[in-house]
Design a protein around this motif. Sequence first.
Motif, PDB file in Angstrom:
ATOM      1  N   PHE A  31      23.336  -8.420  24.957  1.00 54.87           N
ATOM      2  CA  PHE A  31      22.745  -8.604  26.289  1.00 54.87           C
ATOM      3  C   PHE A  31      21.616  -7.600  26.469  1.00 54.87           C
ATOM      4  O   PHE A  31      21.508  -6.616  25.722  1.00 54.87           O
ATOM      5  N   TYR A  32      20.765  -7.840  27.475  1.00 54.77           N
ATOM      6  CA  TYR A  32      19.632  -6.948  27.730  1.00 54.77           C
ATOM      7  C   TYR A  32      20.096  -5.643  28.361  1.00 54.77           C
ATOM      8  O   TYR A  32      20.957  -5.640  29.256  1.00 54.77           O
ATOM      9  N   ASP A  33      19.479  -4.546  27.920  1.00 56.52           N
ATOM     10  CA  ASP A  33      19.740  -3.241  28.539  1.00 56.52           C
ATOM     11  C   ASP A  33      19.203  -3.243  29.968  1.00 56.52           C
ATOM     12  O   ASP A  33      18.122  -3.760  30.243  1.00 56.52           O
ATOM     13  N   ILE A  34      19.961  -2.653  30.872  1.00 59.26           N
ATOM     14  CA  ILE A  34      19.593  -2.651  32.289  1.00 59.26           C
ATOM     15  C   ILE A  34      18.390  -1.748  32.563  1.00 59.26           C
ATOM     16  O   ILE A  34      17.685  -1.920  33.559  1.00 59.26           O
ATOM     17  N   ASN A  35      18.135  -0.813  31.675  1.00 59.19           N
ATOM     18  CA  ASN A  35      17.037   0.149  31.855  1.00 59.19           C
ATOM     19  C   ASN A  35      16.226   0.210  30.556  1.00 59.19           C
ATOM     20  O   ASN A  35      16.317   1.176  29.803  1.00 59.19           O
ATOM     21  N   PRO A  36      15.427  -0.851  30.304  1.00 58.38           N
ATOM     22  CA  PRO A  36      14.814  -0.984  28.978  1.00 58.38           C
ATOM     23  C   PRO A  36      13.866   0.159  28.623  1.00 58.38           C
ATOM     24  O   PRO A  36      13.064   0.590  29.445  1.00 58.38           O
ATOM     25  N   GLN A  37      13.959   0.611  27.378  1.00 62.26           N
ATOM     26  CA  GLN A  37      13.108   1.685  26.876  1.00 62.26           C
ATOM     27  C   GLN A  37      11.992   1.136  25.980  1.00 62.26           C
ATOM     28  O   GLN A  37      11.233   1.921  25.395  1.00 62.26           O
ATOM     29  N   ALA A  38      11.918  -0.172  25.839  1.00 59.55           N
ATOM     30  CA  ALA A  38      10.872  -0.817  25.045  1.00 59.55           C
ATOM     31  C   ALA A  38      10.703  -2.227  25.600  1.00 59.55           C
ATOM     32  O   ALA A  38      11.523  -2.668  26.425  1.00 59.55           O
ATOM     33  N   LYS A  39       9.635  -2.916  25.158  1.00 61.32           N
ATOM     34  CA  LYS A  39       9.387  -4.266  25.695  1.00 61.32           C
ATOM     35  C   LYS A  39      10.599  -5.162  25.484  1.00 61.32           C
ATOM     36  O   LYS A  39      10.944  -5.962  26.344  1.00 61.32           O
ATOM     37  N   VAL A  40      11.224  -5.043  24.323  1.00 65.71           N
ATOM     38  CA  VAL A  40      12.530  -5.680  24.112  1.00 65.71           C
ATOM     39  C   VAL A  40      13.545  -4.578  23.854  1.00 65.71           C
ATOM     40  O   VAL A  40      13.328  -3.711  23.001  1.00 65.71           O
ATOM     41  N   HIS A  41      14.603  -4.575  24.637  1.00 68.53           N
ATOM     42  CA  HIS A  41      15.684  -3.591  24.466  1.00 68.53           C
ATOM     43  C   HIS A  41      17.010  -4.314  24.712  1.00 68.53           C
ATOM     44  O   HIS A  41      17.337  -4.672  25.845  1.00 68.53           O
ATOM     45  N   ILE A  42      17.704  -4.543  23.609  1.00 68.94           N
ATOM     46  CA  ILE A  42      18.939  -5.321  23.633  1.00 68.94           C
ATOM     47  C   ILE A  42      20.084  -4.431  23.196  1.00 68.94           C
ATOM     48  O   ILE A  42      19.916  -3.548  22.338  1.00 68.94           O
ATOM     49  N   LEU A  43      21.248  -4.649  23.773  1.00 69.67           N
ATOM     50  CA  LEU A  43      22.467  -3.960  23.338  1.00 69.67           C
ATOM     51  C   LEU A  43      23.393  -4.982  22.682  1.00 69.67           C
ATOM     52  O   LEU A  43      23.539  -6.096  23.184  1.00 69.67           O
ATOM     53  N   VAL A  44      23.983  -4.585  21.578  1.00 69.51           N
ATOM     54  CA  VAL A  44      25.013  -5.413  20.943  1.00 69.51           C
ATOM     55  C   VAL A  44      26.284  -4.582  20.896  1.00 69.51           C
ATOM     56  O   VAL A  44      26.267  -3.440  20.408  1.00 69.51           O
ATOM     57  N   ILE A  45      27.366  -5.148  21.437  1.00 66.31           N
ATOM     58  CA  ILE A  45      28.643  -4.410  21.506  1.00 66.31           C
ATOM     59  C   ILE A  45      29.740  -5.219  20.818  1.00 66.31           C
ATOM     60  O   ILE A  45      29.735  -6.457  20.876  1.00 66.31           O
ATOM     61  N   PRO A  46      30.665  -4.525  20.171  1.00 72.40           N
ATOM     62  CA  PRO A  46      31.819  -5.249  19.628  1.00 72.40           C
ATOM     63  C   PRO A  46      32.757  -5.646  20.764  1.00 72.40           C
ATOM     64  O   PRO A  46      32.797  -4.985  21.809  1.00 72.40           O
ATOM     65  N   LYS A  47      33.504  -6.731  20.568  1.00 74.12           N
ATOM     66  CA  LYS A  47      34.478  -7.133  21.587  1.00 74.12           C
ATOM     67  C   LYS A  47      35.734  -6.268  21.547  1.00 74.12           C
ATOM     68  O   LYS A  47      36.474  -6.190  22.530  1.00 74.12           O
ATOM     69  N   GLY A  48      35.983  -5.626  20.428  1.00 80.73           N
ATOM     70  CA  GLY A  48      37.134  -4.724  20.305  1.00 80.73           C
ATOM     71  C   GLY A  48      36.871  -3.395  20.997  1.00 80.73           C
ATOM     72  O   GLY A  48      35.726  -3.050  21.312  1.00 80.73           O
ATOM     73  N   LYS A  49      37.964  -2.641  21.191  1.00 74.52           N
ATOM     74  CA  LYS A  49      37.880  -1.380  21.939  1.00 74.52           C
ATOM     75  C   LYS A  49      37.592  -0.223  20.989  1.00 74.52           C
ATOM     76  O   LYS A  49      38.523   0.421  20.482  1.00 74.52           O
ATOM     77  N   TYR A  50      36.298   0.037  20.759  1.00 72.87           N
ATOM     78  CA  TYR A  50      35.886   1.135  19.887  1.00 72.87           C
ATOM     79  C   TYR A  50      34.955   2.056  20.656  1.00 72.87           C
ATOM     80  O   TYR A  50      33.983   1.602  21.265  1.00 72.87           O
ATOM     81  N   ASN A  59      37.951   2.255  12.023  1.00 76.72           N
ATOM     82  CA  ASN A  59      39.128   1.508  12.493  1.00 76.72           C
ATOM     83  C   ASN A  59      38.956   0.004  12.656  1.00 76.72           C
ATOM     84  O   ASN A  59      39.956  -0.711  12.776  1.00 76.72           O
ATOM     85  N   ALA A  60      37.737  -0.484  12.658  1.00 77.31           N
ATOM     86  CA  ALA A  60      37.539  -1.937  12.817  1.00 77.31           C
ATOM     87  C   ALA A  60      37.932  -2.653  11.525  1.00 77.31           C
ATOM     88  O   ALA A  60      37.864  -2.087  10.427  1.00 77.31           O
ATOM     89  N   THR A  61      38.335  -3.909  11.683  1.00 74.68           N
ATOM     90  CA  THR A  61      38.678  -4.714  10.503  1.00 74.68           C
ATOM     91  C   THR A  61      37.394  -5.189   9.810  1.00 74.68           C
ATOM     92  O   THR A  61      36.301  -5.160  10.393  1.00 74.68           O
ATOM     93  N   LYS A  62      37.572  -5.672   8.572  1.00 78.15           N
ATOM     94  CA  LYS A  62      36.395  -6.190   7.852  1.00 78.15           C
ATOM     95  C   LYS A  62      35.755  -7.336   8.616  1.00 78.15           C
ATOM     96  O   LYS A  62      34.533  -7.451   8.677  1.00 78.15           O
ATOM     97  N   ASN A  63      36.576  -8.205   9.188  1.00 82.11           N
ATOM     98  CA  ASN A  63      36.026  -9.330   9.960  1.00 82.11           C
ATOM     99  C   ASN A  63      35.243  -8.837  11.181  1.00 82.11           C
ATOM    100  O   ASN A  63      34.190  -9.388  11.512  1.00 82.11           O
ATOM    101  N   GLU A  64      35.779  -7.825  11.848  1.00 82.03           N
ATOM    102  CA  GLU A  64      35.076  -7.293  13.022  1.00 82.03           C
ATOM    103  C   GLU A  64      33.740  -6.671  12.612  1.00 82.03           C
ATOM    104  O   GLU A  64      32.722  -6.857  13.297  1.00 82.03           O
ATOM    105  N   ILE A  65      33.755  -5.925  11.519  1.00 82.93           N
ATOM    106  CA  ILE A  65      32.517  -5.265  11.074  1.00 82.93           C
ATOM    107  C   ILE A  65      31.495  -6.315  10.644  1.00 82.93           C
ATOM    108  O   ILE A  65      30.327  -6.270  11.056  1.00 82.93           O
ATOM    109  N   GLU A  66      31.941  -7.282   9.871  1.00 80.29           N
ATOM    110  CA  GLU A  66      31.014  -8.323   9.422  1.00 80.29           C
ATOM    111  C   GLU A  66      30.482  -9.129  10.622  1.00 80.29           C
ATOM    112  O   GLU A  66      29.275  -9.348  10.750  1.00 80.29           O
ATOM    113  N   GLY A  67      31.408  -9.551  11.485  1.00 85.07           N
ATOM    114  CA  GLY A  67      30.992 -10.365  12.637  1.00 85.07           C
ATOM    115  C   GLY A  67      30.045  -9.619  13.550  1.00 85.07           C
ATOM    116  O   GLY A  67      29.090 -10.195  14.083  1.00 85.07           O
TER     117      GLY A  67
END
Length: 120
Positions: A31-50, A59-67
């Motif tokens: 999703f887009y960062d709420i306070n962009p530091q560049a013309k495009v500033h996107i955040l990608v987060i894992p769905k797991g609790k890390y 601690n993430a599984t291979k599937n989590e890391i790959e995905g």
Amino acid sequence: MTYDNNNIFAKILRKEIPCKKIYENDYALAFYDINPQAKVHILVIPKGKYISFSDFSKNATKNEIEGFFKAVGKVAGDQNLDEEGYRILANHGTNAGQEVPHFHIHIFGKQPLGPMISKT
Ligand code: 5GP
């Protein structure tokens, strides 16, 4: 340090607060960062609790890391950043100034991004 279920990205994952979603798969949300530091500033987060990159890499599984990392690459490609270039960045802990204690990767693009580390 234990995972804080009330951090802002946990709330976004639970849809308790909104985000401008770009992409998601089974393991990641982008999703887009709420306070962009560049013309495009996107955040990608894992769905797991890390908490941070350190936690995720240990601690993430291979599937989590790959995905997760497949999602980062796909989002950058879908934004047409592959040819002109972009930067990915993850802050871990105090020295890096990590603000949100849920692992995330920043994607910056659509402009020259300057030196890798500020001299000041
Ligand atoms: P950090 O310093 O932890 O690496 O980066 C945290 C990022 O999360 C910052 O760039 C900040 O602008 C972003 N951020 C903080 N709160 C929110 C929010 O509620 N929504 C979105 N989309 N981004 C946020």
